[in-house]
Scaffold this motif. Structure first.
Motif, PDB file in Angstrom:
ATOM      1  N   PHE A  66       0.816  -1.210   0.000  1.00  0.00           N
ATOM      2  CA  PHE A  66       0.000   0.000   0.000  1.00  0.00           C
ATOM      3  C   PHE A  66       0.853   1.265   0.000  1.00  0.00           C
ATOM      4  CE2 PHE A  66      -3.248   2.933   1.023  1.00  0.00           C
ATOM      5  CZ  PHE A  66      -2.851   3.681   2.115  1.00  0.00           C
ATOM      6  N   LEU A  67       0.462   2.223  -0.823  1.00  0.00           N
ATOM      7  CA  LEU A  67       1.113   3.529  -0.832  1.00  0.00           C
ATOM      8  C   LEU A  67       0.195   4.611  -0.284  1.00  0.00           C
ATOM      9  CD1 LEU A  67       2.865   3.519  -4.331  1.00  0.00           C
ATOM     10  CD2 LEU A  67       3.914   3.142  -2.101  1.00  0.00           C
ATOM     11  N   ILE A  68      -0.990   4.783  -0.935  1.00  0.00           N
ATOM     12  CA  ILE A  68      -1.863   5.892  -0.575  1.00  0.00           C
ATOM     13  C   ILE A  68      -3.287   5.553  -0.966  1.00  0.00           C
ATOM     14  CG2 ILE A  68      -1.427   7.067  -2.781  1.00  0.00           C
ATOM     15  CD1 ILE A  68      -1.602   9.753  -1.244  1.00  0.00           C
ATOM     16  N   TYR A  69      -4.227   6.107  -0.203  1.00  0.00           N
ATOM     17  CA  TYR A  69      -5.657   5.876  -0.423  1.00  0.00           C
ATOM     18  C   TYR A  69      -6.374   7.217  -0.507  1.00  0.00           C
ATOM     19  CZ  TYR A  69     -10.407   5.359   1.527  1.00  0.00           C
ATOM     20  OH  TYR A  69     -11.749   5.472   1.778  1.00  0.00           O
ATOM     21  N   PHE A  70      -7.202   7.375  -1.535  1.00  0.00           N
ATOM     22  CA  PHE A  70      -8.037   8.557  -1.706  1.00  0.00           C
ATOM     23  C   PHE A  70      -9.497   8.198  -1.497  1.00  0.00           C
ATOM     24  CE2 PHE A  70      -5.286  11.822  -3.421  1.00  0.00           C
ATOM     25  CZ  PHE A  70      -4.208  11.116  -3.915  1.00  0.00           C
ATOM     26  N   GLN A  71     -10.187   9.061  -0.780  1.00  0.00           N
ATOM     27  CA  GLN A  71     -11.634   9.000  -0.683  1.00  0.00           C
ATOM     28  C   GLN A  71     -12.126  10.300  -1.304  1.00  0.00           C
ATOM     29  OE1 GLN A  71     -14.812   8.120  -0.949  1.00  0.00           O
ATOM     30  NE2 GLN A  71     -14.226   6.630   0.590  1.00  0.00           N
ATOM     31  N   GLY A  72     -12.637  10.217  -2.528  1.00  0.00           N
ATOM     32  CA  GLY A  72     -12.974  11.435  -3.254  1.00  0.00           C
ATOM     33  C   GLY A  72     -11.701  12.158  -3.674  1.00  0.00           C
ATOM     34  N   THR A  73     -11.636  13.433  -3.372  1.00  0.00           N
ATOM     35  CA  THR A  73     -10.474  14.223  -3.784  1.00  0.00           C
ATOM     36  C   THR A  73      -9.352  14.197  -2.767  1.00  0.00           C
ATOM     37  OG1 THR A  73     -11.403  16.215  -2.787  1.00  0.00           O
ATOM     38  CG2 THR A  73     -11.929  15.806  -5.098  1.00  0.00           C
ATOM     39  N   GLY A  74      -9.654  13.841  -1.537  1.00  0.00           N
ATOM     40  CA  GLY A  74      -8.660  13.935  -0.487  1.00  0.00           C
ATOM     41  C   GLY A  74      -7.920  12.640  -0.229  1.00  0.00           C
ATOM     42  N   ALA A  75      -6.650  12.766   0.152  1.00  0.00           N
ATOM     43  CA  ALA A  75      -5.856  11.601   0.535  1.00  0.00           C
ATOM     44  C   ALA A  75      -6.219  11.232   1.973  1.00  0.00           C
ATOM     45  CB  ALA A  75      -4.378  11.907   0.405  1.00  0.00           C
ATOM     46  N   ALA A  76      -6.986  10.152   2.131  1.00  0.00           N
ATOM     47  CA  ALA A  76      -7.439   9.742   3.456  1.00  0.00           C
ATOM     48  C   ALA A  76      -6.334   9.067   4.250  1.00  0.00           C
ATOM     49  CB  ALA A  76      -8.649   8.826   3.344  1.00  0.00           C
ATOM     50  N   ASP A  77      -5.388   8.466   3.534  1.00  0.00           N
ATOM     51  CA  ASP A  77      -4.299   7.752   4.215  1.00  0.00           C
ATOM     52  C   ASP A  77      -3.108   7.701   3.275  1.00  0.00           C
ATOM     53  OD1 ASP A  77      -2.575   6.064   5.543  1.00  0.00           O
ATOM     54  OD2 ASP A  77      -4.020   4.434   5.801  1.00  0.00           O
ATOM     55  N   ASP A  78      -2.036   8.398   3.610  1.00  0.00           N
ATOM     56  CA  ASP A  78      -0.827   8.364   2.782  1.00  0.00           C
ATOM     57  C   ASP A  78       0.332   7.740   3.551  1.00  0.00           C
ATOM     58  OD1 ASP A  78       0.256  11.873   3.124  1.00  0.00           O
ATOM     59  OD2 ASP A  78      -0.171  10.301   4.602  1.00  0.00           O
ATOM     60  N   SER A  79       0.011   6.923   4.522  1.00  0.00           N
ATOM     61  CA  SER A  79       1.037   6.356   5.410  1.00  0.00           C
ATOM     62  C   SER A  79       1.990   5.402   4.699  1.00  0.00           C
ATOM     63  CB  SER A  79       0.374   5.639   6.591  1.00  0.00           C
ATOM     64  OG  SER A  79      -0.423   4.556   6.134  1.00  0.00           O
ATOM     65  N   GLY A  80       1.618   4.925   3.519  1.00  0.00           N
ATOM     66  CA  GLY A  80       2.474   3.989   2.808  1.00  0.00           C
ATOM     67  C   GLY A  80       3.499   4.633   1.888  1.00  0.00           C
ATOM     68  N   LEU A  81       3.400   5.933   1.685  1.00  0.00           N
ATOM     69  CA  LEU A  81       4.381   6.610   0.824  1.00  0.00           C
ATOM     70  C   LEU A  81       5.761   6.499   1.478  1.00  0.00           C
ATOM     71  CD1 LEU A  81       2.429   9.810  -0.252  1.00  0.00           C
ATOM     72  CD2 LEU A  81       2.780   7.688  -1.554  1.00  0.00           C
ATOM     73  N   PRO A  82       6.764   6.030   0.746  1.00  0.00           N
ATOM     74  CA  PRO A  82       8.060   5.741   1.384  1.00  0.00           C
ATOM     75  C   PRO A  82       8.846   6.968   1.828  1.00  0.00           C
ATOM     76  CG  PRO A  82       8.145   5.297  -0.973  1.00  0.00           C
ATOM     77  CD  PRO A  82       6.736   5.603  -0.666  1.00  0.00           C
TER      78      PRO A  82
END
Lengths: 116, 116
Positions: free
Chosen positions: A45-61
């Motif tokens: 996992f890298l990043i998750y979007f819900q609509g336009t916003g990044a709800a979770d970007d904890s996987g970005l290295p």
């Protein structure tokens, strides 16, 4: 479109260059995920979007990686100052949100990024 | 954190025979979803079968079935009457969807070869 579309299919870039990877999700899908699949590994996992916003970007290295989804549809994953270790298949998936519970994630065919 | 382990990097099966792929996972949750995905050379992840943890009955989809052992945290995939088109990478995945649309956690995969 009928499925999740990712472009380009393959991308070769030189170390230090900037790249953009595009994901066009299934129409109406509000959730969008980016995963990275290194050789011999499962997707991570890298990043998750819900609509336009990044709800979770904890996987970005690290801060060389960034993603946007300005209109809640197409998403672009951006990698600055690419390194050879960034070489991988980048997968995008979308799903329809229907409250809690499972909604199937549909995957694109990925972009194979090679940094030389 | 949740982890998924696939202990068989490679498996092979004769056409028309049956093969079982193993998967174990670790979670402290009681309700969650488990999946098997197929990834052919085209790279697109295709959902094969899914199991809700609260359901005791094992999921089946045509030639594909699972053996879900919740207490043992085991989730194996059985492919019956194997066909040449079944040859691919198979990934086991876990998801806990009850606090937002959380991402899939994948194992490292098992490469399945089908011998004619």
């Amino acid at each position: 479109g009928a499925g999740v579309s990712q472009t380009p299919s393959n991308k070769v870039t030189e170390k230090g260059k900037y790249v953009e990877l595009r994901c066009d999700p299934i129409s109406g899908h509000t959730a969008l995920y980016w995963y990275r699949q290194s050789l011999g590994q499962g997707p991570e996992f890298l990043i998750y979007f819900q609509g336009t916003g990044a709800a979770d970007d904890s996987g970005l290295p690290n801060d060389r990686f960034f993603a946007v989804r300005p209109e809640g549809s197409v998403s672009t994953l951006k990698i600055q100052r690419t390194e050879r270790g960034d070489s991988a298949v980048y997968l995008c998936a979308s799903s329809l949100i229907g409250g809690t519970g499972e909604t199937e994630a549909f995957f694109g065919q990925g972009t194979r990024l090679t940094v030389v | 954190a949740q982890t998924v382990t696939q202990s068989q990097p490679e498996m092979s099966v004769q056409e028309a025979e049956t093969v079982t792929l193993s998967c174990t996972y670790d979670t402290s949750e009681s309700d969650y979803y488990l999946f098997w995905y197929k990834q052919p050379p085209s790279r697109q992840m295709i959902l094969v079968i899914r199991q809700e943890a609260y359901k005791q009955q094992n999921a089946t989809e045509n030639r594909f079935s699972v053996n879900f052992q919740k207490a043992a945290k085991s989730f194996s995939l059985k492919i019956s009457d194997s066909q040449l088109g079944d040859a691919a990478m198979y990934f086991c995945a876990y998801r806990f969807p009850f606090s937002g649309n959380t991402p899939l956690v994948f194992g490292k995969g098992t490469r399945l070869s089908v011998i004619a």
